[in-house]
Motif scaffolding. Structure first.
Motif: not given
Lengths: 397, 397
Positions: A11-13, A16-17, A332, B256, B260, B263
């Motif tokens: 998962q993306q942070s 940070r997203k 969120e 991209k 991750k 990060q």
């Protein structure tokens, strides 16, 4: 082109997203109070910069894979203050606490193995784990219980033959919990009974408030060969950009194994180690002022939260975070609304939605993490903005 | 306590395990000429230290996970000199070339997948691979062929459905080979036909001798979405202790995904990036002197080797290494003998046994890697010591 499953599934942070949305708000002239990140505003002790600037060799050579001897010695002295006695061959220096965590996971768990982690937890635990194929089994803790651990039996239910370790941060990020001596003992007995390692992320060791008793896993003699202490200068000395962490363990064989990983990446930056060695020699009273400052901030944040209707949180006692349950449907959405659609005199606040700190789907949807890393005045302003925002926000529960 | 299989099966660095023996020799007053490590004696450009020392902020904050924009911009300009056009979102900064390699492997291969690597290869390729469960399939190359690649069909035989990438260093460490444009094209066509990534470790890009044509994978337009360029300032600017590397790829989706991982470990040290950005802006002619110096050293080493009876090696054309086949039964035994039992006027030489650079068991047993990283005078002395040692060494073939 096809990428690996392990990287696409990462998962993306979650923190940070939201950054682009905040950047956009700022571009439109809004002032954003950042309570969403763990970047303290406390000045890095000048000793760090002085030490770095005193370097006068002509060639910036590799350092030792294990770490610079002076830094290891400084750490040994530092640990002695806490009644932990480590020898030189029981410590390695790492690229931040991050690499310490990654190397610890690689060393104790194979692909498909499991680690138990109290949730909500520092999101990057998830990232490191999936990068190296280790499965996270969350031990769920609750805002209403101040994020303290469930009973031993509850944790035992989660243990399988694939479980290799319990990983936890104490004091806790994002929760601000400080585990009681009894909780630490309970985990120690589980480690012993089920043959597990304890990966103890204690980077916030000094950030304990109200004169509470803090128990480090480094003080539990009877399981010393199972304990891996992860540390970092990032928060301790407000030197996040130095990226100097460490692993300490009385299990010399484990350190010998981890040293192979250290050799693989050759070494940690030379200059930063010189600075870090100097920091670890900064006198103990350095922490007094810092601690007083953070305790004051903790009180500002906690007292403000207590006055907001339907906000649930117990008083956090460590680190510089608190997770609060808000009377909103989706935290969120609330954070995005704060950045996009809300302001008081062109000022707003940014928080970290807490859902990303949970491994169990659906949990934390109405929670946020607040980092109290701003000065008193800004923090009061920010909490006031949050209070009014919660009154005005339309999608309340 | 039981450690993970992946870490216990990792081999110890074959170079570093002889270090204690060398240390012992030195304690007994012997001078040891180190031709065993890739730590150049060339001075780090002063610009690096000046940039670092000019830092005057009060808090050493986290940098960007992707890397400091100034450094990325400096890299973009640097690549343009080689006709490679990268955009900002096609580059990430890493903790040395080491992390660049680790992240690339994680991104393209899952546990149990395979990468092809021409052997002998930089040992740490093995370390990174086993840490993340990727299997190395060696493409064997030979001293007698100057370590150039075998025919395409030979490589095709090694490709399986699990093969995800070809990883190689060009110029080669430890071999000093510079692949011909035809070899590069052949690998490119394999990548295309079999849907593979190319992880091109080009950290020695500038170290190419005899005005040879160097072809970077960054110049092969038709497979640009498959190419991952790994770079580092360690050798390029003699700044090994800075630990600043990078990944560049025209495949934006790949970057991209890798972001991750970036990060997850938050960022690369702030100060070192400031220094590195300055280095990448050092004018191009910086390399002229450095290159002339290394070419001179290469000639000293190669000419000396050619005069030693029964030593086999082709003239290396890149990096600052050569792998030579010696008339000894066991090169590691020879190196230990050099350190323990041999000296000329209390001086000896240390080489790297090459067996550790091979994945195929049994290969390289009579080979050593020589790094020509000493000044002319010392290098001549060291090669003379080697020559006499080979005459006197008892366990010859």
């Amino acid at each position: 082109m096809i990428f690996s499953k392990r990287i696409t599934s990462m998962q993306q942070s979650p923190i940070r997203k939201l950054v682009p949305i905040a950047e956009n708000a700022k571009k439109q002239g809004k002032k954003v109070y950042h309570l969403n990140i763990g970047q303290p505003d406390i000045e890095t002790p000048t000793e760090f910069f002085e030490a770095v600037k005193s370097f006068d060799e002509k060639v910036l050579k590799y350092s030792f894979s294990q770490g610079m001897p002076e830094l290891i010695e400084a750490l040994i002295k530092y640990y002695k203050r806490y009644d932990m006695n480590f020898e030189h061959e029981e410590i390695v220096i790492t690229n931040g606490g991050s690499e310490a965590l990654l190397f610890s996971l690689i060393a104790v768990a194979d692909h498909g193995d499991e680690v138990l982690i109290p949730e909500p937890f520092y999101t990057n635990y998830n990232g490191f784990s999936s990068a190296v194929g280790v499965n996270v089994k969350p031990i769920t803790t609750k805002a209403t219980e101040g994020f303290h651990l469930p009973k031993k039996e509850k944790i035992e239910e989660l243990i399988s033959p694939k479980t290799k370790a319990i990983l936890l941060s104490n004091p806790g990020n994002p929760t601000g919990v400080v585990y009681t001596p009894e909780e630490i003992q309970m985990l120690a007995s589980l480690a012993k009974e089920y043959n597990l390692f304890i990966i103890a992320d204690e980077v916030y060791r000094e950030f304990v408030y109200d004169n509470l008793t803090y128990t480090s896993f480094g003080n539990i003699k009877e399981i010393e060969d199972r304990v891996i202490i992860v540390d970092s200068i990032s928060k301790r000395y407000s030197a996040c950009g130095a990226r100097i962490g460490s692993i300490a363990s009385k299990n010399k064989d484990l350190i010998k194994q981890i040293l192979k990983l250290c050799q693989g990446r050759l070494c940690v930056p030379t200059l930063e180690q010189i600075g870090a060695a100097r920091l670890y020699s900064v006198s103990e009273d350095y922490f007094e002022n810092v601690l007083a400052e953070y305790q004051k901030r903790r009180d500002i944040v906690y007292n403000a939260l207590k006055e907001m209707p339907n906000v649930i949180c117990e008083k956090p006692t460590g680190a510089f975070y608190v997770v609060a349950k808000l009377p909103v449907v989706d935290a969120e959405d609330f954070v995005i609304w704060l950045l996009k659609d809300f302001d008081i005199d062109n000022e707003t606040v940014m928080l970290a939605p807490a859902e990303g700190f949970y491994a169990t789907p659906g949990l934390g949807k109405d929670e946020v993490r607040i980092a109290y890393i701003l000065n008193e005045k800004d923090l009061k302003k920010a909490m006031n903005i949050l209070k009014i925002a919660l009154e005005k926000y339309p999608n309340k529960k």
